[in-house]
Design a protein around this motif. Structure first.
Motif, PDB file in Angstrom:
ATOM      1  N   TRP A 263       0.830  -1.201   0.000  1.00 51.79           N
ATOM      2  CA  TRP A 263       0.000   0.000   0.000  1.00 51.79           C
ATOM      3  C   TRP A 263       0.872   1.262   0.000  1.00 51.79           C
ATOM      4  N   ASN A 264       0.234   2.374  -0.300  1.00 48.94           N
ATOM      5  CA  ASN A 264       0.930   3.670  -0.358  1.00 48.94           C
ATOM      6  C   ASN A 264       2.066   3.686  -1.384  1.00 48.94           C
ATOM      7  N   ASN A 265       1.814   3.040  -2.512  1.00 43.47           N
ATOM      8  CA  ASN A 265       2.637   3.189  -3.712  1.00 43.47           C
ATOM      9  C   ASN A 265       1.687   3.687  -4.804  1.00 43.47           C
ATOM     10  N   PRO A 266       1.552   5.002  -4.999  1.00 45.11           N
ATOM     11  CA  PRO A 266       0.476   5.569  -5.831  1.00 45.11           C
ATOM     12  C   PRO A 266       0.439   5.053  -7.262  1.00 45.11           C
ATOM     13  N   ASN A 267       1.584   4.699  -7.821  1.00 42.26           N
ATOM     14  CA  ASN A 267       1.634   4.294  -9.224  1.00 42.26           C
ATOM     15  C   ASN A 267       1.762   2.791  -9.402  1.00 42.26           C
ATOM     16  N   LEU A 268       1.344   2.053  -8.397  1.00 43.73           N
ATOM     17  CA  LEU A 268       1.394   0.589  -8.442  1.00 43.73           C
ATOM     18  C   LEU A 268      -0.028   0.056  -8.556  1.00 43.73           C
ATOM     19  N   CYS A 269      -0.218  -0.996  -9.360  1.00 43.49           N
ATOM     20  CA  CYS A 269      -1.550  -1.596  -9.494  1.00 43.49           C
ATOM     21  C   CYS A 269      -1.415  -3.104  -9.686  1.00 43.49           C
ATOM     22  N   PHE A 270      -2.548  -3.796  -9.514  1.00 49.78           N
ATOM     23  CA  PHE A 270      -2.560  -5.239  -9.766  1.00 49.78           C
ATOM     24  C   PHE A 270      -3.478  -5.503 -10.955  1.00 49.78           C
ATOM     25  N   PRO A 271      -3.221  -6.560 -11.729  1.00 54.96           N
ATOM     26  CA  PRO A 271      -3.985  -6.812 -12.964  1.00 54.96           C
ATOM     27  C   PRO A 271      -5.456  -7.093 -12.689  1.00 54.96           C
ATOM     28  N   PHE A 272      -6.302  -6.324 -13.307  1.00 60.83           N
ATOM     29  CA  PHE A 272      -7.748  -6.433 -13.101  1.00 60.83           C
ATOM     30  C   PHE A 272      -8.264  -7.760 -13.638  1.00 60.83           C
ATOM     31  N   GLY A 273      -9.050  -8.459 -12.829  1.00 61.35           N
ATOM     32  CA  GLY A 273      -9.710  -9.679 -13.270  1.00 61.35           C
ATOM     33  C   GLY A 273      -8.894 -10.940 -13.155  1.00 61.35           C
ATOM     34  N   LEU A 274      -7.593 -10.843 -12.889  1.00 57.25           N
ATOM     35  CA  LEU A 274      -6.757 -12.045 -12.798  1.00 57.25           C
ATOM     36  C   LEU A 274      -6.654 -12.571 -11.376  1.00 57.25           C
ATOM     37  N   ILE A 275      -7.155 -11.794 -10.409  1.00 56.42           N
ATOM     38  CA  ILE A 275      -7.070 -12.181  -9.010  1.00 56.42           C
ATOM     39  C   ILE A 275      -8.465 -12.093  -8.409  1.00 56.42           C
ATOM     40  N   SER A 276      -8.849 -13.089  -7.619  1.00 60.89           N
ATOM     41  CA  SER A 276     -10.164 -13.051  -6.983  1.00 60.89           C
ATOM     42  C   SER A 276     -10.213 -11.935  -5.956  1.00 60.89           C
ATOM     43  N   ALA A 277     -11.419 -11.435  -5.734  1.00 62.40           N
ATOM     44  CA  ALA A 277     -11.597 -10.277  -4.853  1.00 62.40           C
ATOM     45  C   ALA A 277     -11.108 -10.545  -3.439  1.00 62.40           C
ATOM     46  N   THR A 278     -11.094 -11.800  -3.004  1.00 64.23           N
ATOM     47  CA  THR A 278     -10.694 -12.127  -1.631  1.00 64.23           C
ATOM     48  C   THR A 278      -9.184 -12.123  -1.443  1.00 64.23           C
ATOM     49  N   HIS A 279      -8.435 -12.113  -2.544  1.00 61.92           N
ATOM     50  CA  HIS A 279      -6.980 -12.220  -2.441  1.00 61.92           C
ATOM     51  C   HIS A 279      -6.251 -11.022  -3.044  1.00 61.92           C
TER      52      HIS A 279
END
Length: 479
Positions: A396-412
């Motif tokens: 957290w608190n890395n403004p320009n970091l993201c995770f791939p949408f749809g490849l990871i379940s919402a719980t993880h």
């Protein structure tokens, strides 16, 4: 074989009886021949009364504290046919140990126990306001010939300075003054304790600098000076502690640069310098201590770059805590080669760049904190990684970091990390693919060099595909 006559049998039995009586008599004689020396017993009883109260007189002990009913916490040995006390432990160490009185005191008779090898006090001096007490400054030289272990643990009512006379206990192998109310500065003459293997002064209010003389403790295995008010820089002489296994100086006010001489501590397994004021960057000589299992330097304004150290040389590392140090630059790829690493703490720095997916493949890692930096790009970790670590993965608190949408379940999904924009695809890294994040970056730079902006890439490819389609249709129209 001849049969023994009745007379012979009776004679043999008589001899055996005499021998048996002789053994019994000798046993009793040996017991009687090893009483406790009278002055020793009187000195012990008086010393114990000073700590536990006058009510105690040892009347329930038979025949003495070294006999059939010994005192818990007292051990003895025979010298020239007499019992002498060798170990004395005061305080609730065991279930049936003698508890200290509300107002315990040191009596001079304690120093009559000249054969003492171990002397320890646990949870005995408890009231720093109503009944404060100081360690006697005199008479310790009377114990110097034999005393090997001296400990004061968890005695908040024990105040004042460490006696200078402790520096004359030349046989000491262990000096533990843990969690008391001691003040003053470290003694220079501690450097004369050449047999010392353990020095623990943690959890007091000791101030001042670490003396250069401490570097002469060549047999020292453990040095713990944590949780005090020590200041100043580390003496270069600490590089002479060639046998040292554990060095804990955390939670003080030490400052200055880390000395390069620290690399001479080739047997060190723990280096804990957390919560101080060290600066000047990481020191490259750290990579020479290949025995290191734990490095904890967090909460120091050290600054500098992680690439100073070739991390793959530290293959025994289990814990690497470098949080809140003002570190800059990218996370070195060589950290992903630390196969024994369980904890990686790089949070709250100024780190930049992409996060290598190789970090998620560390075989033993169970906690990884990269939060509070300026890391960018797409997290390329597997859903199994997020599932395994859960909240123990911090990004957290890395403004320009993201995770791939749809490849990871919402719980993880990684806590505090935003999803990448919809429609953005991610090439999963694999051994068969030759495309990695670096080459993707190179492609981006290539497009930029041809005059296209990143925002115009999709538009360019759309126009290009329409032109290709039109050419195909035109070709098909010819016979």
């Amino acid at each position: 074989m001849k049969r023994l006559s009745c007379r012979t049998v009776r004679h043999v039995i008589l001899v055996l009886c005499v021998l048996s009586l002789g053994v019994l008599c000798c046993g009793e004689a040996e017991s009687d021949a090893a009483p406790m020396e009278k002055g020793e017993q009187e000195g012990l009883y008086s010393a114990i009364q000073g700590f536990v109260g006058k009510w105690w007189n040892g009347s329930d002990l038979y025949p003495d504290p070294c006999g059939w009913t010994p005192i818990q916490g007292v051990a003895c040995d025979i010298f020239k046919g007499l019992w002498y006390v060798t170990d004395l432990s005061i305080g609730p160490i065991h279930d049936n140990s003698l508890d200290c009185a509300i107002n315990p005191e040191f009596r001079p008779q304690l120093f009559q126990l000249k054969h003492l090898k171990t002397l320890s006090f646990f949870n005995c001096f408890m009231s720093p306001f109503k009944h404060p007490i100081t360690i006697p400054t005199k008479n310790w030289e009377k114990l110097a010939a034999n005393l090997e272990k001296l400990e004061f643990r968890s005695n908040p009512g024990l105040i004042g300075q460490i006696p200078v006379s402790f520096g004359g206990l030349v046989k000491l192998q262990s000096l533990v003054l843990l969690e008391n109310g001691l003040t003053g500065e470290l003694l220079i003459n501690f450097g004369k304790l050449e047999n010392l293997k353990r020095l623990v002064l943690a959890g007091n209010q000791i101030s001042g600098k670490i003396p250069d003389s401490f570097g002469g403790l060549s047999q020292l295995l453990i040095m713990d000076l944590s949780r005090n008010s020590l200041s100043g820089s580390l003496p270069y002489s600490l590089g002479g502690l060639s046998s040292l296994l554990k060095l804990d100086l955390s939670n003080n006010q030490l400052d200055g640069n880390l000395p390069s001489e620290i690399g001479y501590l080739r047997n060190l397994t723990l280096l804990d310098l957390r919560n101080n004021k060290f600066s000047g960057g990481l020191v490259k000589s750290l990579e020479k201590i290949e025995s290191l299992e734990e490095i904890a330097l967090s909460n120091n304004p050290i600054h500098g770059n992680l690439h100073v150290i070739e991390w793959k040389k530290l293959q025994n590392l289990v814990i690497l805590d470098l949080a809140n140090m003002g570190l800059t630059g990218e996370i070195p790829g060589s950290i992903s080669e630390l196969k024994k690493l369980r904890f990686l703490g790089l949070g709250n720095n100024n780190l930049t760049g992409f996060i290598s997916p190789k970090l998620a493949k560390l075989p033993c890692v169970s906690a990884m904190y990269l939060n509070g930096n300026n890391l960018t790009g797409i997290l390329q970790f597997s859903k199994e990684f997020y599932k395994s670590l859960g909240r123990r993965f911090g990004a957290w608190n890395n403004p320009n970091l993201c995770f791939p949408f749809g490849l990871i379940s919402a719980t993880h999904v990684p806590y505090g990390v935003k999803p990448c924009q919809q429609g953005l695809t991610l090439l999963e890294p694999s051994s068969n693919s030759k495309v990695d994040s670096d080459k993707l970056n190179q492609s981006s730079h290539l497009v930029m060099s041809l005059g296209f902006s990143r925002n115009g890439i999709n538009e360019f490819w759309g126009v290009f595909m329409v032109q290709i389609l039109m050419m195909v249709l035109l070709l098909n129209s010819f016979p």
